[in-house]
Design an enzyme around this catalytic site. Structure first.
Site, PDB file in Angstrom:
ATOM      1  CG  ASP A 103      41.843 -47.869  12.882  1.00 44.76           C
ATOM      2  OD1 ASP A 103      42.796 -48.356  13.516  1.00 44.76           O
ATOM      3  OD2 ASP A 103      40.679 -48.316  12.933  1.00 44.76           O
TER       4      ASP A 103
HETATM    5  N1  URA Z   1      38.555 -48.308  17.325  1.00 48.77           N
HETATM    6  C1  URA Z   1      38.762 -48.491  16.012  1.00 48.77           C
HETATM    7  O1  URA Z   1      38.173 -49.377  15.411  1.00 48.77           O
HETATM    8  N2  URA Z   1      39.614 -47.672  15.367  1.00 48.77           N
HETATM    9  C2  URA Z   1      40.258 -46.648  15.989  1.00 48.77           C
HETATM   10  O2  URA Z   1      41.004 -45.919  15.339  1.00 48.77           O
HETATM   11  C3  URA Z   1      40.024 -46.465  17.356  1.00 48.77           C
HETATM   12  C4  URA Z   1      39.179 -47.306  18.008  1.00 48.77           C
END
Ligand code: URA
Length: 238
Positions: A103
């Site tokens: 993310d």
């Molecule tokens: N899980 C998440 O919630 N976000 C990420 O970026 C990777 C794994």
């Protein structure tokens, strides 16, 4: 592979630069001058020469990056800096795929590669390649038992799935290190949310046995075969 792509991969310029080289008659394939950029050349058998110098054939490229917070795991984005923007220019011209996005507000280990089969091996849950995350939550963590209870979640397309039981590496008052087998949309945040805790910081510290280590934020390094073996290290026990 297209001739213009081969030349761009070798760092001879942008796609437009190399098209110009080809049209100017400066490029030969196996001793024949080729003036069409879209001619297909075989990476394993053909020899490409530009201005009398051999142009090396494109090879597989596998990179690890320490993705900083605020950068998006995409090849292009209108508003945000992307992980591709973080790469040195010649690498930006390669046909890189992201093996398991992070993310925008997450940081840590990200794999970029030209090898789509490798991408599949890293992200397919059946391959049992665990992704390890350091997590900080708002307030206190629930108990390990509450967190580990199997729960149905939704993936990025709103389809239900139940994650394989996570591995808990460390469990403190409001910080934890956990490893999950899948790599679904917002998976770690959603697993904590379902157990009653909101993730406020997330960092991927390892994929398989390949650790982020002390690679500085924003830095990138090319992986060698031992790294790739470590990356694909799977645990057949679970
Ligand atoms: N899980 C998440 O919630 N976000 C990420 O970026 C990777 C794994």
């Amino acid at each position: 592979m297209r001739l213009d792509k081969w030349l761009a991969h070798a760092g001879l310029g942008t796609r437009n630069d190399v098209k110009a080289l080809i049209r100017q008659g400066r490029v030969r394939v196996n001793d024949t001058v080729i003036r069409q950029p879209d001619v297909h050349v075989n990476v394993d058998h053909d020899r490409v020469i530009c201005d009398d110098e051999a142009v090396r054939a494109p090879t597989r490229l596998v990179l690890m990056m320490h993705k900083p917070v605020g950068v998006v795991s995409a090849r292009k984005d209108t508003w945000n800096r992307t992980v591709i923007d973080c790469l040195p220019k010649p690498m930006q011209r390669r046909d890189l795929h992201i093996a398991g996005r992070l993310d925008k507000d997450a940081s840590g280990l990200l794999i970029l590669t030209t090898d789509t089969a490798l991408v599949h091996d890293i992200i397919a849950p059946k391959k049992h390649v665990y992704k390890t995350y350091d997590v900080v939550v708002d307030g206190r963590l629930p108990s390990r038992e509450v967190f580990s209870k199997p729960r149905e979640l939704k993936d990025g397309k709103n389809r239900p799935y139940t994650p394989h039981p996570p591995r808990i590496v460390r469990w403190e008052e409001s910080a934890a290190r956990v490893a999950v087998r899948e790599g679904k949309f917002h998976q770690v945040k959603r697993m904590f949310k379902a157990a009653g805790a909101e993730v406020i910081a997330l960092k991927r510290v390892a994929i398989g046995n390949l650790e982020l280590g002390d690679l500085p934020e924003g830095a990138v390094r090319e992986l060698v075969s031992q790294d790739i073996e470590a990356l694909l290290m799977s645990d057949k026990e679970d």
